[in-house]
Design a protein around this motif. Sequence first.
Motif, short mmCIF file in Angstrom:
data_model
loop_
_atom_site.label_atom_id
_atom_site.label_comp_id
_atom_site.label_asym_id
_atom_site.label_seq_id
_atom_site.Cartn_x
_atom_site.Cartn_y
_atom_site.Cartn_z
N UNK A 39 0.48 11.93 9.61
CA UNK A 39 -0.23 12.89 10.47
C UNK A 39 -1.40 12.25 11.17
N UNK A 40 -2.16 11.43 10.41
CA UNK A 40 -3.32 10.78 11.02
C UNK A 40 -2.87 9.82 12.10
N UNK B 13 0.13 12.16 4.73
CA UNK B 13 -1.15 12.28 5.41
C UNK B 13 -1.33 11.15 6.43
N UNK B 14 -0.90 9.93 6.02
CA UNK B 14 -1.00 8.79 6.92
C UNK B 14 -0.22 9.05 8.20
N UNK C 131 0.84 -1.20 0.00
CA UNK C 131 0.00 0.00 0.00
C UNK C 131 0.88 1.26 0.00
N UNK C 132 0.45 2.23 -0.76
CA UNK C 132 1.25 3.45 -0.87
C UNK C 132 1.14 4.28 0.42
#
Lengths: 155, 267
Positions: free
Chosen positions: A9-10, A6-7, A1-2
């Motif tokens: 930060x989440x 954003x990932x 999975x790329x």
Amino acid sequence: MQRTTMDLWVGLFVVMGVIALMILSLKVGNLNVYNPSQSYVISGNFENIGGLKVRAPVKSAGVVVGRVTDIQFSTQTYDAVVTMSMDSRFLFPKDTFASILTSGLLGEQYIGLAAGGDEAMLKDGDKIMKTNSAMVLEELIGRFLFNKASEDDSL
Amino acid sequence: MLLPRRLVSGIQHIGHRVIEGVWRLGVASRFFILVLLKSGTSLRRFNLVIRELYFTGVLSLIIIVVSGLFVGMVLGLQGYETLQKYGSESAVGTLVALSLVRELGPVVAALLFASRAGSAITAEIGLMKATEQLAAMGMMAVDPIARVVAPRFWSGVISMPFLAAIFSVMGVFGGYLVTVVFIGVDEGSYWSQMQSAVDFRFDIMNGFIKSCYFGVAVTAIAVFEGYDAPPTAEGVSGATTRTVVTSSLVILGLDFILTAFMFRGVS
């Protein structure tokens, strides 16, 4: 999975939320002090409970050892039956003395336990026989005035 | 007997408004069920939810952290002012922690969340509808509810409890900063009185459950208002306003009901 920034930060956000919940339960709350899952239940009859409420702490030597779980009025003896859930790490002798005390002048009321000398320990469902009622200010003043009056009479 | 014409039209107007309101409530409920039924896709393709989590959760962090800090600082100051009259300023930690964990944390965080993230969700979905992006998705056999609405709904539901917890922690820290560091209340009694008064199950778990309810309510209102907005510039702006107003009212009303259930008969 790329993977994207954003990932990250989440993920950071979720970690912060979980840490906040942990701080709330460990630092702000008292999860580490008292675990209600391992407990035994005892009860005691009090002539007058004053302002004692459900969830009030049960303390011995100032340490919280349990909580009040239920307060009922008994029509057989016409007094209050207070049920306490105690931490199973702390066992008390059968002749333990329970009294209703106040923390500070205006503070909350709690049950104070003073251990006795009996060999047998209180078990689940046992009853504390020796109890001391809450101090009610009006009664205290009334008793004081009554004593004062009788002193004056004897003179 | 003939009633005056103006009176009749007034009553008709009220009746129309009521019927319209009930109608909208029905549509909203059906839409809510539809979102729940179609959220399978968004949970399978969790990347969609993570993208929305960034916008609703991470970008709301700054406002939540700063307001939490200041609310806690004000609570500490005001609490100290009142408590020191009775010589019990060491109870200020209890006051700050209980009011934050039980009420202010979930409620104020939800109000901020509604105006920060809820309005953004409504405006985004409303504008997508106005520019016919949703219709275009439907043309391509992509369900807009599953692709656009459900991820936003779930991101709000997930991020709300975390935001409320962060708010409470920042508030407790703010109270600590003002009362212990600046005013000089004893540090030990600040924390220990707080710990003996705050109960995990009754206070922290109930606050957590409250914030979960608020998260569902705010995001459900936000996505519905966006999806239902008239496809004009005016319609989208009206829907955004309605989102903030309705969700604020719903949060406060729901808070009263939940508090009545949770803390009834508890000291």
